[in-house]
Design a protein around this motif. Structure first.
Motif, PDB file in Angstrom:
ATOM      1  N   GLU A 236       0.543  -1.708  -0.464  1.00  9.94           N
ATOM      2  CA  GLU A 236      -0.027  -0.353   0.178  1.00  9.94           C
ATOM      3  C   GLU A 236       1.015   1.114  -0.136  1.00  9.94           C
ATOM      4  O   GLU A 236       0.192   2.187  -0.214  1.00  9.94           O
ATOM      5  N   GLU A 237       1.908   1.389   0.515  1.00 16.88           N
ATOM      6  CA  GLU A 237       3.131   2.651   0.678  1.00 16.88           C
ATOM      7  C   GLU A 237       3.354   2.433  -1.135  1.00 16.88           C
ATOM      8  O   GLU A 237       3.746   3.736  -1.313  1.00 16.88           O
ATOM      9  N   THR A 238       2.839   1.616  -1.607  1.00 16.63           N
ATOM     10  CA  THR A 238       3.304   2.330  -3.601  1.00 16.63           C
ATOM     11  C   THR A 238       2.336   2.079  -3.785  1.00 16.63           C
ATOM     12  O   THR A 238       1.764   2.344  -5.301  1.00 16.63           O
ATOM     13  N   GLY A 239       1.126   2.334  -3.301  1.00 12.12           N
ATOM     14  CA  GLY A 239      -0.381   3.167  -4.534  1.00 12.12           C
ATOM     15  C   GLY A 239      -1.122   1.540  -4.437  1.00 12.12           C
ATOM     16  O   GLY A 239      -2.024   2.353  -5.207  1.00 12.12           O
ATOM     17  N   MET A 240      -0.734   0.530  -4.200  1.00 10.28           N
ATOM     18  CA  MET A 240      -1.698   0.054  -4.154  1.00 10.28           C
ATOM     19  C   MET A 240      -2.512  -0.814  -3.142  1.00 10.28           C
ATOM     20  O   MET A 240      -2.120  -0.575  -1.838  1.00 10.28           O
ATOM     21  N   GLN A 241      -3.594  -1.056  -3.437  1.00 11.51           N
ATOM     22  CA  GLN A 241      -4.766  -1.310  -2.445  1.00 11.51           C
ATOM     23  C   GLN A 241      -5.027  -2.719  -1.791  1.00 11.51           C
ATOM     24  O   GLN A 241      -5.797  -3.503  -3.516  1.00 11.51           O
ATOM     25  N   VAL A 242      -5.061  -3.440  -1.026  1.00 15.06           N
ATOM     26  CA  VAL A 242      -5.334  -4.444  -0.920  1.00 15.06           C
ATOM     27  C   VAL A 242      -6.654  -5.135  -0.513  1.00 15.06           C
ATOM     28  O   VAL A 242      -7.315  -4.094  -0.367  1.00 15.06           O
ATOM     29  N   GLY A 243      -7.269  -6.081  -1.377  1.00 14.25           N
ATOM     30  CA  GLY A 243      -8.730  -6.204  -1.489  1.00 14.25           C
ATOM     31  C   GLY A 243      -9.204  -5.824  -2.887  1.00 14.25           C
ATOM     32  O   GLY A 243     -10.362  -5.694  -3.159  1.00 14.25           O
TER      33      GLY A 243
END
Length: 265
Positions: A236-243
């Motif tokens: 998520e620090e890279t902007g990817m949203q888990v889920g």
């Protein structure tokens, strides 16, 4: 293509994969009886297995190999070096069931295409596997000390990745293992930490809704919740949203994951 991680961890590893016409195990690191029980839990008859693929010779990956092969006459595939280094406890395997799949080679098992690729671990010639069924892509990558660009390129694009997240570095450093064992685990031929697993995934994932199964967690030096949180935070620090962009799933040492299609969310 469907799969279930039957067991994952320091005590034993095995993954089941099926298509419409073939049923395969990657590794058989539990006893033969335990693997039979895990298969029964996902409603699979062990007598219907078509092949067993082996990543490397460590006992937590081959404990039940000989028993299953002899009991059900299952063909086994691994590279020549791994065949030579199998522990004696595996027992004799009939020559008719012995097949060599050299590192980097591809194998057609009915409608499954299997490719092996080299990884870094303290075994004779360890490999990971990339398995394709039509457009479905599954990669199984555990027991590696570091991740190079070749592995990143090979795994990227897979819909599901069974990916090592072995230990928390501080838990390992503060734990009771002898220093030589700690040094082995932390080294380039050891195991991926939670942090290293997450960092590597930032280079592998495309954010297309991939399923990541965090695997081979140490019973003594990790927690499932900690592995999940560490990897989640890094992604998520890279902007990817888990889920949404990626899905993180646990694996277990005492039970199989549900049998699911590779592209299921």
């Amino acid at each position: 293509m469907k799969f279930s991680v039957l067991a994952s961890g320091s005590t034993g590893n095995s993954t089941y994969i099926e298509s419409d016409s073939v049923r395969v195990l990657v590794d058989a690191g539990l006893s033969g009886k335990q693997i039979e029980q895990r298969l029964e839990q996902i409603n699979v008859d062990p007598s219907t297995l078509s092949a067993i693929l082996v990543t490397h010779e460590h006992i937590d990956h081959v404990r039940g190999l000989g028993v299953l092969a002899r009991r059900y006459q299952i063909p086994i595939y691994m590279n020549e070096s791994t065949w030579r280094h199998l522990p004696s406890s595996v027992g004799d395997i009939p020559e008719s069931l012995q097949n060599v799949l050299e590192t980097g080679a591809a194998l057609e098992l009915s409608d499954l295409r299997v490719e092996s690729f080299a990884i870094s671990h303290d075994a004779a010639e360890p490999v990971a596997y990339h398995i394709q069924h039509g457009e479905d892509l599954l990669s199984i990558v555990t027991d590696l000390g570091y991740v190079n660009q070749r592995i990143i390129d090979r795994v990227s694009g897979s819909h599901t990745i069974v990916w090592e997240s072995n230990h928390d570095v501080e838990m390992l450093r503060m734990g009771t293992y002898p220093w030589n064992v700690k040094r082995r685990i932390l080294g380039d031929t050891g195991h991926l930490s939670n942090e290293d697993a997450g960092v590597a995934l930032t280079e592998i994932l495309k954010g297309m809704g991939e399923n990541i199964y965090l695997a081979h967690l140490s019973r003594d030096n990790n927690l499932s919740e900690l592995a999940h949180l560490t990897v989640k935070n890094i992604l998520e620090e890279t902007g990817m949203q888990v889920g949404r962009d990626v899905h993180l799933w646990p694996t277990y040492d005492d039970r199989p994951t549900p049998l699911r299609a590779v592209k299921d969310k």
